[in-house]
Design a protein around this motif. Structure first.
Motif, PDB file in Angstrom:
ATOM      1  N   GLY A   8     -99.802  -6.188 -55.825  1.00  0.00           N
ATOM      2  CA  GLY A   8    -100.068  -6.628 -57.192  1.00  0.00           C
ATOM      3  C   GLY A   8    -101.343  -6.020 -57.740  1.00  0.00           C
ATOM      4  N   HIS A   9    -102.024  -5.209 -56.936  1.00  0.00           N
ATOM      5  CA  HIS A   9    -103.230  -4.549 -57.424  1.00  0.00           C
ATOM      6  C   HIS A   9    -102.984  -3.042 -57.448  1.00  0.00           C
ATOM      7  CE1 HIS A   9    -103.274  -4.176 -53.196  1.00  0.00           C
ATOM      8  NE2 HIS A   9    -104.515  -3.789 -53.053  1.00  0.00           N
ATOM      9  N   MET A  10    -103.925  -2.300 -58.022  1.00  0.00           N
ATOM     10  CA  MET A  10    -103.771  -0.857 -58.192  1.00  0.00           C
ATOM     11  C   MET A  10    -104.908  -0.174 -57.441  1.00  0.00           C
ATOM     12  SD  MET A  10    -102.463   1.784 -59.641  1.00  0.00           S
ATOM     13  CE  MET A  10    -103.904   2.662 -60.153  1.00  0.00           C
ATOM     14  N   VAL A  11    -104.629   0.402 -56.277  1.00  0.00           N
ATOM     15  CA  VAL A  11    -105.737   1.040 -55.547  1.00  0.00           C
ATOM     16  C   VAL A  11    -105.510   2.505 -55.238  1.00  0.00           C
ATOM     17  CG1 VAL A  11    -106.743  -0.917 -54.344  1.00  0.00           C
ATOM     18  CG2 VAL A  11    -104.718   0.171 -53.413  1.00  0.00           C
ATOM     19  N   ALA A  12    -104.356   3.056 -55.642  1.00  0.00           N
ATOM     20  CA  ALA A  12    -104.016   4.405 -55.183  1.00  0.00           C
ATOM     21  C   ALA A  12    -105.176   5.370 -55.389  1.00  0.00           C
ATOM     22  CB  ALA A  12    -102.791   4.899 -55.920  1.00  0.00           C
ATOM     23  N   GLY A  13    -105.619   6.006 -54.300  1.00  0.00           N
ATOM     24  CA  GLY A  13    -106.676   7.004 -54.396  1.00  0.00           C
ATOM     25  C   GLY A  13    -108.066   6.490 -54.101  1.00  0.00           C
ATOM     26  N   TYR A  14    -108.227   5.165 -53.925  1.00  0.00           N
ATOM     27  CA  TYR A  14    -109.573   4.634 -53.683  1.00  0.00           C
ATOM     28  C   TYR A  14    -109.579   3.805 -52.409  1.00  0.00           C
ATOM     29  CZ  TYR A  14    -110.210   5.976 -58.501  1.00  0.00           C
ATOM     30  OH  TYR A  14    -110.256   6.693 -59.664  1.00  0.00           O
ATOM     31  N   ALA A  15    -110.653   3.947 -51.627  1.00  0.00           N
ATOM     32  CA  ALA A  15    -110.761   3.193 -50.380  1.00  0.00           C
ATOM     33  C   ALA A  15    -111.421   1.848 -50.666  1.00  0.00           C
ATOM     34  CB  ALA A  15    -111.579   3.979 -49.364  1.00  0.00           C
ATOM     35  N   CYS A  16    -110.706   0.967 -51.359  1.00  0.00           N
ATOM     36  CA  CYS A  16    -111.293  -0.325 -51.711  1.00  0.00           C
ATOM     37  C   CYS A  16    -111.292  -1.242 -50.487  1.00  0.00           C
ATOM     38  CB  CYS A  16    -110.492  -0.973 -52.842  1.00  0.00           C
ATOM     39  SG  CYS A  16    -110.531   0.009 -54.338  1.00  0.00           S
ATOM     40  N   VAL A  73    -111.324  -4.400 -48.070  1.00  0.00           N
ATOM     41  CA  VAL A  73    -110.619  -5.690 -48.020  1.00  0.00           C
ATOM     42  C   VAL A  73    -111.502  -6.664 -47.250  1.00  0.00           C
ATOM     43  CG1 VAL A  73    -108.427  -6.767 -47.436  1.00  0.00           C
ATOM     44  CG2 VAL A  73    -108.561  -4.306 -47.708  1.00  0.00           C
ATOM     45  N   ASP A  74    -111.420  -7.965 -47.576  1.00  0.00           N
ATOM     46  CA  ASP A  74    -112.129  -8.943 -46.745  1.00  0.00           C
ATOM     47  C   ASP A  74    -111.355 -10.256 -46.737  1.00  0.00           C
ATOM     48  OD1 ASP A  74    -114.030  -9.711 -44.978  1.00  0.00           O
ATOM     49  OD2 ASP A  74    -115.540 -10.230 -46.471  1.00  0.00           O
ATOM     50  N   PHE A  75    -111.687 -11.107 -45.769  1.00  0.00           N
ATOM     51  CA  PHE A  75    -111.068 -12.428 -45.627  1.00  0.00           C
ATOM     52  C   PHE A  75    -112.099 -13.483 -45.968  1.00  0.00           C
ATOM     53  CE2 PHE A  75    -108.745  -9.702 -42.755  1.00  0.00           C
ATOM     54  CZ  PHE A  75    -107.434 -10.136 -42.828  1.00  0.00           C
ATOM     55  N   SER A  76    -111.625 -14.644 -46.432  1.00  0.00           N
ATOM     56  CA  SER A  76    -112.550 -15.767 -46.523  1.00  0.00           C
ATOM     57  C   SER A  76    -112.792 -16.251 -45.092  1.00  0.00           C
ATOM     58  CB  SER A  76    -111.952 -16.879 -47.374  1.00  0.00           C
ATOM     59  OG  SER A  76    -110.805 -17.404 -46.737  1.00  0.00           O
ATOM     60  N   PRO A  77    -113.970 -16.825 -44.813  1.00  0.00           N
ATOM     61  CA  PRO A  77    -114.304 -17.155 -43.413  1.00  0.00           C
ATOM     62  C   PRO A  77    -113.332 -18.156 -42.783  1.00  0.00           C
ATOM     63  CG  PRO A  77    -116.082 -17.801 -44.929  1.00  0.00           C
ATOM     64  CD  PRO A  77    -115.106 -17.031 -45.725  1.00  0.00           C
ATOM     65  N   ASP A  78    -112.640 -18.984 -43.599  1.00  0.00           N
ATOM     66  CA  ASP A  78    -111.694 -19.929 -42.988  1.00  0.00           C
ATOM     67  C   ASP A  78    -110.278 -19.361 -42.967  1.00  0.00           C
ATOM     68  OD1 ASP A  78    -111.067 -19.901 -45.619  1.00  0.00           O
ATOM     69  OD2 ASP A  78    -110.711 -22.065 -45.780  1.00  0.00           O
ATOM     70  N   MET A  79    -110.126 -18.079 -43.270  1.00  0.00           N
ATOM     71  CA  MET A  79    -108.828 -17.393 -43.211  1.00  0.00           C
ATOM     72  C   MET A  79    -107.831 -17.942 -44.235  1.00  0.00           C
ATOM     73  SD  MET A  79    -108.466 -14.925 -40.920  1.00  0.00           S
ATOM     74  CE  MET A  79    -106.709 -14.868 -40.875  1.00  0.00           C
ATOM     75  N   SER A  80    -108.308 -18.477 -45.371  1.00  0.00           N
ATOM     76  CA  SER A  80    -107.322 -18.959 -46.333  1.00  0.00           C
ATOM     77  C   SER A  80    -107.083 -17.966 -47.469  1.00  0.00           C
ATOM     78  CB  SER A  80    -107.735 -20.318 -46.902  1.00  0.00           C
ATOM     79  OG  SER A  80    -109.028 -20.204 -47.448  1.00  0.00           O
ATOM     80  N   TYR A  81    -108.017 -17.006 -47.668  1.00  0.00           N
ATOM     81  CA  TYR A  81    -107.820 -16.039 -48.745  1.00  0.00           C
ATOM     82  C   TYR A  81    -108.070 -14.620 -48.254  1.00  0.00           C
ATOM     83  CZ  TYR A  81    -108.265 -20.230 -51.578  1.00  0.00           C
ATOM     84  OH  TYR A  81    -108.094 -21.474 -52.097  1.00  0.00           O
ATOM     85  N   THR A  84     -99.169 -15.270 -49.405  1.00  0.00           N
ATOM     86  CA  THR A  84     -99.388 -13.910 -49.936  1.00  0.00           C
ATOM     87  C   THR A  84     -99.274 -13.853 -51.464  1.00  0.00           C
ATOM     88  OG1 THR A  84     -97.115 -13.053 -49.833  1.00  0.00           O
ATOM     89  CG2 THR A  84     -98.422 -12.937 -47.813  1.00  0.00           C
ATOM     90  N   LYS A  85     -99.445 -15.012 -52.135  1.00  0.00           N
ATOM     91  CA  LYS A  85     -99.439 -15.011 -53.603  1.00  0.00           C
ATOM     92  C   LYS A  85    -100.776 -14.484 -54.114  1.00  0.00           C
ATOM     93  CE  LYS A  85     -96.574 -18.733 -55.519  1.00  0.00           C
ATOM     94  NZ  LYS A  85     -96.423 -19.675 -54.376  1.00  0.00           N
ATOM     95  N   LEU A  86    -100.721 -13.739 -55.230  1.00  0.00           N
ATOM     96  CA  LEU A  86    -101.953 -13.279 -55.873  1.00  0.00           C
ATOM     97  C   LEU A  86    -102.467 -14.429 -56.727  1.00  0.00           C
ATOM     98  CD1 LEU A  86    -103.979 -11.096 -56.562  1.00  0.00           C
ATOM     99  CD2 LEU A  86    -102.401 -10.165 -58.220  1.00  0.00           C
ATOM    100  N   TYR A  87    -103.578 -15.062 -56.283  1.00  0.00           N
ATOM    101  CA  TYR A  87    -104.048 -16.282 -56.953  1.00  0.00           C
ATOM    102  C   TYR A  87    -104.888 -15.976 -58.174  1.00  0.00           C
ATOM    103  CZ  TYR A  87    -102.558 -20.045 -53.870  1.00  0.00           C
ATOM    104  OH  TYR A  87    -101.819 -20.961 -53.195  1.00  0.00           O
ATOM    105  N   SER A  88    -105.755 -14.957 -58.064  1.00  0.00           N
ATOM    106  CA  SER A  88    -106.651 -14.775 -59.197  1.00  0.00           C
ATOM    107  C   SER A  88    -107.099 -13.324 -59.289  1.00  0.00           C
ATOM    108  CB  SER A  88    -107.836 -15.740 -59.073  1.00  0.00           C
ATOM    109  OG  SER A  88    -109.039 -15.064 -58.893  1.00  0.00           O
ATOM    110  N   ARG A  89    -107.328 -12.880 -60.535  1.00  0.00           N
ATOM    111  CA  ARG A  89    -107.859 -11.530 -60.764  1.00  0.00           C
ATOM    112  C   ARG A  89    -109.033 -11.662 -61.718  1.00  0.00           C
ATOM    113  NH1 ARG A  89    -103.287  -7.206 -62.082  1.00  0.00           N
ATOM    114  NH2 ARG A  89    -104.822  -5.863 -61.114  1.00  0.00           N
ATOM    115  N   LEU A  90    -110.206 -11.240 -61.242  1.00  0.00           N
ATOM    116  CA  LEU A  90    -111.401 -11.316 -62.098  1.00  0.00           C
ATOM    117  C   LEU A  90    -111.794  -9.892 -62.460  1.00  0.00           C
ATOM    118  CD1 LEU A  90    -113.328 -13.713 -59.728  1.00  0.00           C
ATOM    119  CD2 LEU A  90    -112.214 -14.393 -61.814  1.00  0.00           C
TER     120      LEU A  90
END
Length: 521
Positions: A446-454, A456-464, A482-488
Motif C-alpha cells: 500500500g506504499h510506494m517505495v520503488a527505487g528507494y531503500a526506505c 522498516v521498523d517494528f514497534s517494540p511490542d511487535m504490534s505495528y 497486515t492492514k495499513l492503519y495510518s499514513r502521515l
C-alpha cells in the motif's frame, strides 16, 4: 486492280510469341517486323535482346579461364579478346592495350611477376669457433633501434596526458579528509562530571529497563523537528539500549548527534568525510560508532569526544556497515561493498580479516540474526544470503524468480522475523530462526517505495510495522492483520528512515531527503 506495293500474304507471327504450333517457313520467321515503331526507344532498346543489357550469344569457355580473365581485367585493366574467331583483329587484347603490350599479356592475376623483397640486413658472424663474437641466428639487424625512447614531440604529448590524468584522477581520493568536530552545547560535562552519554532518569520513562512497553499506540502528530543538515538525511540511529541520543548521517558529508529528550539540541557534529555519508552504526556500548561514505572510507569515531579513532578503506564504496553485536567481538565489524564483497575488519589491527565474496551485485544490507551467530545480507542481485559468522560461504541462498531487490532489512524486536523492503512496493517477512522461509501470510503493501531503500521498523511490542516511502509518507501497518492503519505526510521528499523508540509507546523518528529529522507521537 493495281497495287503500288507488294501485298504481304501469308500468316504473320507476333514477335512476342514464345512458341508456335506449326512449322513456319524461313520467310515467315525472319520477315521484317510490321507495325508502328516506338519513336522513343533508344537504339539499344530497339535492337533484338535476350537479356537486360543486350543480346548474349552462348559461348563455350572453361570456368577457370573465364574467372582468370575477369580478375586480370579487374586488376590490370586488360584481358584476352573473347572474339578469337575474328582473324582480322589488330590486337588480341581488350581494355588498356598498352599495359598488355608492356607485360606481353602474359601477366594474369595467377602469374604475378616475382617481386624481389629486400631482406633486412643483419650483422653476420656465423663462425661458431669465435666464442665471444658468434652471433648466428641471434644477430641484430643493421638498422635496429636499441632504445624505444619517444621523440621530443611524443614526449610532450605524453606529459600532457599524464598531467591531465593526475589532475582529474585519484589525488583527492587518496588522502582522506581532515577530521574535525564541533561541540554545539556549552559544557561538555555537567556539574557531576557526566557527559551527554549519561542516560537521563528524569524523562518520565525508564530508559534503563530491558522490557519493552506493554502496549504501543499509533503516533498521531509531529512534536519536534531537528533541522541542521543542509542536504538529505540518509540514515538515523538511536543510542543502543537507552535511545536517549540520536545519530544522523547526511548527504552534506556530516554526521550529527542530537538529544531525544529535554531541549532536543544538536550536541555534536562530526566532519571528516568528503562525500555523502551512506550508513552509520553504534557499537554495543554506544561509546564509538562507524560511518560509511561514498568517499570510500569507513571511519571509527568516539561518540563522546568526537575524535576520529581510525579509518579503513579498500578503495570501494561501502554501502552498509555493522558492528558484530557479540560483547566479545566488539573489535570486529563487517561492511557491504560496491564490488559485491562483504569485508570484515579488525579495529585493533586495521586489517581485513575475512572476505565474504559470493554475491553477484553490490551488497545493500547486513543484519545479524540467531544470537549473532549468523548474519543475513541482501544485494542488487535480488537474492538474500545467510552466513555463519567468519565462514566465507553462504549456507543459505534465497532467490526466487519473482523476488525483487531488497535494499532495507530489519530484524524484529523478538528476533523471530526479518522485514525486507522489497522493490515491488511491499514489505516481505522472512523467518529469522532456522528455515528463513518467506511468511506468505504477512505481506505489507500500500506504499510506494520503488527505487528507494526506505528503512522498516517494528514497534517494540511487535504490534505495528512502520516504513517511510517515496512520497515522504510514514506508513504504519498492523502486524497481526497486515492492514495499513495510518499514513502521515512526514517529509516533502523521500522519507528514507523510520525508527520506533524502543522504550516509548508511540514515539517514532523519521528522516527524509529534505534534510529534516522529525519526532512523532
Amino acid at each position: 486492280v493495281l497495287f503500288q506495293e507488294d501485298v504481304e500474304t501469308g500468316v504473320h507471327l507476333d514477335p512476342a510469341i514464345k512458341e508456335v504450333q506449326y512449322n513456319p517457313t524461313y520467310e515467315t520467321m525472319f520477315a521484317p517486323e510490321f507495325g508502328p515503331e516506338n519513336p522513343f526507344r533508344t537504339q539499344q532498346m530497339a535492337a533484338p535482346r535476350n537479356m537486360l543489357s543486350g543480346y548474349a550469344e552462348p559461348a563455350h569457355i572453361n570456368d577457370f579461364m573465364f574467372e582468370q580473365q575477369r580478375r586480370t581485367f579487374a586488376t590490370y585493366g586488360y584481358a584476352l579478346d573473347p572474339s578469337v574467331d575474328n582473324p582480322e583483329a589488330a590486337t588480341k587484347y581488350i581494355g588498356s592495350v598498352e599495359e598488355a603490350e608492356k607485360n606481353q599479356g602474359s601477366l594474369t592475376v595467377f602469374e604475378t611477376g616475382q617481386r624481389k623483397i629486400e631482406k633486412r640486413k643483419k650483422f653476420k658472424e656465423n663462425d661458431a669457433s669465435n666464442i665471444d663474437g658468434f652471433l648466428g641466428p641471434w644477430a641484430k639487424y643493421v638498422d635496429e633501434k636499441e632504445v624505444a625512447k619517444p621523440s621530443e614531440e611524443e614526449q610532450r604529448e605524453l606529459d600532457e596526458i599524464t598531467a591531465k590524468r593526475q589532475k582529474r584522477g585519484k589525488l583527492e581520493d587518496d588522502k582522506p579528509g581532515e577530521e574535525k568536530t564541533i561541540l554545539h552545547v556549552k559544557e561538555m560535562y555537567d556539574y557531576q562530571g557526566r557527559s551527554y552519554l549519561h542516560v537521563p532518569q528524569d524523562v518520565g520513562v525508564n530508559l534503563r529497563s530491558t522490557v519493552p512497553p506493554e502496549k504501543c499506540y499509533l503516533p498521531k502528530k509531529q512534536i519536534h523537528v531537528w533541522s541542521g543538515h543542509t542536504k538529505g538525511v540518509s540514515a538515523v540511529r538511536l543510542f543502543p539500549l537507552s535511545g536517549h541520543i540520536l545519530l544522523s548521517c547526511s548527504m552534506d558529508c556530516k554526521i550529527k548527534l542530537w538529544e531525544v529528550y529535554g531541549d532536543r539540541r544538536c550536541l555534536r557534529t562530526f566532519i571528516g568525510h568528503s562525500k555523502a555519508v551512506r550508513d552509520i552504526c553504534f557499537n554495543n556500548a554506544g561509546t564509538q560508532f562507524l560511518s560509511a561514505a561514498y568517499d570510500r572510507y569507513l571511519k571509527l569515531w568516539d561518540t563522546e569526544t568526537g575524535q576520529c579513532i581510525s579509518r579503513f578503506t579498500n578503495r570501494k564504496v561501502p554501502y552498509c556497515v555493522k558492528f558484530n553485536p557479540d560483547e566479545d567481538k566488539q573489535n570486529l565489524f563487517v561492511a557491504g561493498m560496491s564490488d559485491k564483497k562483504i569485508v570484515q575488519w579488525d579495529i585493533r589491527s586495521g586489517e581485513v580479516v575475512q572476505e565474504y565474496d559470493r554475491h553477484l551485485g553490490a551488497v545493500n544490507t547486513i543484519v545479524f540474526v540467531d544470537e549473532n551467530r549468523r548474519f543475513v545480507s541482501t544485494s542488487d542481485d535480488k537474492s538474500l544470503r545467510v552466513w555463519e559468522w567468519d565462514i566465507p560461504v553462504d549456507f543459505k541462498y534465497i532467490a526466487e524468480p519473482s523476488m525483487h531487490s531488497m535494499p532495507a532489512v530489519t530484524l524484529s524486536p523478538n528476533g523471530k522475523w526479518l522485514a525486507c523492503q522489497s522493490m515491488d512496493n511491499q514489505i516481505l517477512i522472512f523467518g529469522a530462526q532456522n528455515r528463513f522461509r518467506l511468511n506468505k501470510k504477512k505481506i505489507f503493501k500500500g506504499h510506494m517505495v520503488a527505487g528507494y531503500a526506505c528503512q522498516v521498523d517494528f514497534s517494540p511490542d511487535m504490534s505495528y510495522v512502520i516504513s517511510g516511502d517515496a512520497d515522504g509518507k510514514l506508513n504504519i501497518w498492523d502486524w497481526k492483520t497486515t492492514k495499513l492503519y495510518s499514513r502521515l505526510k512526514a517529509h516533502d521528499k523521500v522519507c528514507i528512515g523510520a525508527v520506533w523508540h524502543p522504550h516509548e509507546t508511540s514515539k517514532v523518528i523519521t528522516c527524509g531527503w529534505d534534510g529534516l529529522i522529525k519526532l512523532w507521537d
